[in-house]
Design an enzyme around this catalytic site. Structure first.
Site, PDB file in Angstrom:
ATOM      1  N   GLU A 108       0.878  -1.167   0.000  1.00 34.53           N
ATOM      2  CA  GLU A 108       0.000   0.000   0.000  1.00 34.53           C
ATOM      3  C   GLU A 108       0.918   1.220   0.000  1.00 34.53           C
ATOM      4  OE1 GLU A 108      -2.698   0.225   3.325  1.00 34.53           O
ATOM      5  OE2 GLU A 108      -3.552   2.101   2.557  1.00 34.53           O
TER       6      GLU A 108
ATOM      7  N   ARG B  24       5.571 -12.952   9.440  1.00 37.76           N
ATOM      8  CA  ARG B  24       6.222 -11.700   9.092  1.00 37.76           C
ATOM      9  C   ARG B  24       7.562 -11.610   9.810  1.00 37.76           C
ATOM     10  NH1 ARG B  24       2.520  -7.819   9.254  1.00 37.76           N
ATOM     11  NH2 ARG B  24       3.955  -6.094   9.490  1.00 37.76           N
TER      12      ARG B  24
ATOM     13  N   LYS C 274       4.713   0.642   8.797  1.00 36.20           N
ATOM     14  CA  LYS C 274       4.780   1.934   8.131  1.00 36.20           C
ATOM     15  C   LYS C 274       4.104   3.012   8.975  1.00 36.20           C
ATOM     16  CE  LYS C 274       3.542  -0.056   4.174  1.00 36.20           C
ATOM     17  NZ  LYS C 274       2.457  -0.024   3.243  1.00 36.20           N
TER      18      LYS C 274
HETATM   19  P1  ATP Z   1       2.836  -2.062   7.455  1.00 35.90           P
HETATM   20  O1  ATP Z   1       2.010  -2.434   8.647  1.00 35.90           O
HETATM   21  O2  ATP Z   1       4.259  -1.876   7.746  1.00 35.90           O
HETATM   22  O3  ATP Z   1       2.254  -0.961   6.652  1.00 35.90           O
HETATM   23  P2  ATP Z   1       1.654  -3.830   5.702  1.00 35.90           P
HETATM   24  O4  ATP Z   1       1.580  -5.302   5.741  1.00 35.90           O
HETATM   25  O5  ATP Z   1       0.412  -3.114   5.972  1.00 35.90           O
HETATM   26  O6  ATP Z   1       2.820  -3.379   6.608  1.00 35.90           O
HETATM   27  P3  ATP Z   1       1.778  -3.526   2.905  1.00 35.90           P
HETATM   28  O7  ATP Z   1       2.236  -2.382   2.120  1.00 35.90           O
HETATM   29  O8  ATP Z   1       0.350  -3.862   2.884  1.00 35.90           O
HETATM   30  O9  ATP Z   1       2.255  -3.279   4.366  1.00 35.90           O
HETATM   31  O10 ATP Z   1       2.677  -4.798   2.607  1.00 35.90           O
HETATM   32  C1  ATP Z   1       3.077  -5.261   1.350  1.00 35.90           C
HETATM   33  C2  ATP Z   1       3.490  -6.687   1.479  1.00 35.90           C
HETATM   34  O11 ATP Z   1       4.599  -6.806   2.377  1.00 35.90           O
HETATM   35  C3  ATP Z   1       2.374  -7.530   2.060  1.00 35.90           C
HETATM   36  O12 ATP Z   1       2.277  -8.707   1.306  1.00 35.90           O
HETATM   37  C4  ATP Z   1       2.810  -7.789   3.461  1.00 35.90           C
HETATM   38  O13 ATP Z   1       2.311  -8.984   3.935  1.00 35.90           O
HETATM   39  C5  ATP Z   1       4.324  -7.762   3.359  1.00 35.90           C
HETATM   40  N1  ATP Z   1       4.930  -7.375   4.627  1.00 35.90           N
HETATM   41  C6  ATP Z   1       4.703  -6.270   5.344  1.00 35.90           C
HETATM   42  N2  ATP Z   1       5.386  -6.271   6.496  1.00 35.90           N
HETATM   43  C7  ATP Z   1       6.085  -7.432   6.519  1.00 35.90           C
HETATM   44  C8  ATP Z   1       6.988  -8.044   7.441  1.00 35.90           C
HETATM   45  N3  ATP Z   1       7.313  -7.450   8.594  1.00 35.90           N
HETATM   46  N4  ATP Z   1       7.514  -9.240   7.121  1.00 35.90           N
HETATM   47  C9  ATP Z   1       7.200  -9.833   5.964  1.00 35.90           C
HETATM   48  N5  ATP Z   1       6.358  -9.327   5.055  1.00 35.90           N
HETATM   49  C10 ATP Z   1       5.794  -8.135   5.314  1.00 35.90           C
HETATM   50 MG    MG Z   2      -1.250  -2.678   4.983  1.00 37.96          MG
END
Ligand code: ATP
Ligand code: MG
Length: 554
Positions: free
Chosen positions: A34, A259, A269
């Site tokens: 995102e 994760r 983020k």
């Molecule tokens: P954040 O909470 O940091 O915004 P998110 O999962 O909401 O993380 P996205 O932009 O939706 O962020 O993530 C893109 C991809 O990266 C998704 O497939 C997510 O599962 C993966 N991802 C995010 N954080 C991690 C992590 N700590 N370890 C492994 N994969 C991750």
């Molecule tokens: Mg997200």
């Protein structure tokens, strides 16, 4: 293609199985961030997984921006994400925005209404929460649940036209308010938001919910393996429901993995944005940030990050990785790549009283003791040098073999020098030490007389460049931030940056560019900072110290 089976990545084994059984002729993955912030090291794990599988099995991988939440998204983030993925060394087969599919998603929502599988609800968000029930208690049907298909079609059309205010109505899937899986209790699939979208502008005032949009995006793109983190496990039944009931042609399979969590690191983020917004850090690319751009600026290499991601593997079990493991891979990578150089970070003047004034010579020193092919350079040496303050003691401690009055040491690549005297300023601080050198003892001359117990590094005071050195410690104090229950803003390390001023040799550094990395003898791995270095000022970030007690369990 020769395929080796291994266990550290269970998803890879699933892919191998699917290719061997003929379920798929080739695989298609995607990385779907995102665009609401900069990528962090956790995303690197997902990037390495998705791009890595596509690369290894000659499949395809899409970079897809999951931009269904206009209020939080921004093109700045889109650009940084593209840059970060490329910097890691990956390239996508196609680039998409979820918002490209808004028309298609709208049609699928209408299809659900027509099938009697979606309805417009007037309950307020609070009421909806109340009606949803709990893990122990079934939910209750909304009084609007049994609206006719015609009425639903008409209301949804009005939602789209902008006849209602934000939050006044939502479109919900009609599944089962008594389901043991709360995610199946008529989840919302479309909401009203009168906001401007970074991609579609003001075309829409209704936006699909992430959990509805995501399976559709995967299916539209023909993704075979949709890889996401464990928190989506409970969403998988709804994911499958959407693909099935929306009558999508391609059926992607969602697979969840743990994760990445890391000690001394916040990995979200949203939280990282807070650190930036509140000025705790100097932007998203602050060298203390676990963002890809922060790691890049600090001096981490793509190889070190990728090797780290391979080592941690892919599993279903949540765990926390020691942040020093990443440092281990950085050292391993730079040990053979980064040129050696001499830098004096806490300088003390050393005068060689028997070396002719106004003269100098050039001393040949190897560029990397572990990599002969990197050759050598000639470093200027003269009567006045700088050495580290720590390499002199007025009264030596026990087992101190470096300089003190009467003691002799080797200057790296050069001569033996013996300390005879020192000068203190009015505050009693030692500001200069006086030595004599022995011309017979030059390195490489075959001198086999007396031995010394220490070799120290130095720079020529008349032929060096002043520099600033930024030494970092973890930004977050707690070892187990996420489980400690403390708010991360209370765990900020006030001493996470230490700025020092010293000197670097000219021979190795003269042509250094922003981002160049060096191994400063006895000091650590350093990188030329890309933000604060300019024509007048040379700034180095310490990536990691040379040594650590961390051991990789193999
Ligand atoms: P954040 O909470 O940091 O915004 P998110 O999962 O909401 O993380 P996205 O932009 O939706 O962020 O993530 C893109 C991809 O990266 C998704 O497939 C997510 O599962 C993966 N991802 C995010 N954080 C991690 C992590 N700590 N370890 C492994 N994969 C991750
Ligand atoms: Mg997200």
């Amino acid at each position: 293609m020769t395929i080796e089976k291994e266990n550290s990545n269970f998803i890879r084994n699933i892919v191998i199985g699917d290719l061997e059984s003929g379920k798929h002729k080739s695989i298609a993955t995607r990385f779907p961030p995102e665009p609401n912030g900069y990528l962090h090291i956790g995303h690197a794990k997902s990037i390495c997984l998705n791009f890595g599988l596509a690369e290894e099995f000659e499949g395809t991988v899409n970079l897809r921006f999951d931009d269904t939440n206009p209020l939080k998204e921004d093109v700045e983030y889109v650009d940084s994400i593209k840059e970060d993925v490329k910097w890691l060394g990956f390239d996508w087969n196609a680039l998409y925005f979820a918002s490209d599919y808004f028309d298609e998603m709208y049609k699928r929502a209408v299809l659900l209404i027509n099938k009697g599988l979606a309805y417009v609800d007037d309950l307020s968000p609070e009421e909806m929460r109340e009606y949803r029930g709990t893990l122990k208690e079934a939910g209750k049907d909304s009084p609007y649940r049994n609206r006719s298909i015609e009425e639903n079609l008409e209301l949804f059309e009005k939602m789209k036209k902008g006849d209602f205010k934000d939050g006044e109505k939502v479109l919900r899937a009609k599944i089962d308010m008594a389901s043991p899986n709360i995610n199946l209790r008529d989840p919302a699939i479309y909401r009203i938001s009168h906001s401007t979208h970074h991609n579609t502008g003001d075309k829409w005032c209704i936006y699909p919910m992430y959990t509805f949009a995501h399976p559709l995006e995967d299916a539209i793109e023909g993704i075979t393996h949709s890889l996401c983190t464990l928190e989506f496990e409970d969403q998988r039944p709804f994911y499958d429901w959407v693909v099935r009931e929306c009558e999508m042609e391609y059926i992607p399979r969602q697979i969840e993995f743990a994760r990445l969590n890391m000690t001394n690191t916040v990995m979200s983020k949203r939280k990282l944005k807070q650190l930036v917004d509140e000025g705790v850090t100097d932007g998203w690319d602050d060298p203390r940030m676990p963002t890809i751009s922060g790691l890049r600026r600090r001096g981490y290499t793509p190889e070190s990050i990728k090797n780290f991601c391979t080592e941690i593997g892919i599993s279903k079990a949540d765990s926390t990785v020691d942040s020093q493991m990443l440092d281990f891979f950085l050292r391993e990578d730079l040990q053979a790549k980064a040129p050696l150089a001499m830098a004096v970070i806490n300088p003390l003047k050393l005068v060689i009283t028997n070396y002719p004034e106004g003269e100098n010579e050039y001393i040949e020193i190897e560029n990397n003791a572990k990599n002969e092919s990197m050759g050598s350079r000639k470093v200027s040496f003269s009567r006045e040098l700088y050495i580290e303050k720590d390499d002199f003691m007025e009264v030596p401690a026990k087992k101190y073999f470096r300089l003190f009055p009467g003691n002799e040491v080797r200057l790296k690549g050069g001569y033996y020098v013996k300390c005879n005297d020192f000068i203190k300023n009015e505050d009693g601080e030692i500001v200069e030490i006086h030595c004599t050198y022995d011309p017979e003892t030059k390195s490489g001359s075959g001198f086999s007389g007396r031995k010394v117990k220490a070799t120290i590094h130095w720079v020529d005071a008349n032929n060096c460049t002043p520099a600033e050195f930024r030494l970092y410690e973890p930004l977050i104090l707690d070892e187990e931030t996420e489980s400690s229950g403390q708010h991360f803003l209370n765990l900020i390390n006030e001493n996470s940056i230490d700025i020092k001023n010293g000197f670097v040799e000219n021979a190795q550094i003269e042509d250094a560019k922003k981002g160049d990395k060096f191994q400063f003898i006895r000091n650590g791995f350093y990188c030329v900072d890309s933000k604060y270095t300019n024509d007048e000022k040379l700034v180095f970030n310490r990536i990691v110290p040379l040594k650590s007690s961390f051991k990789l369990n193999k």
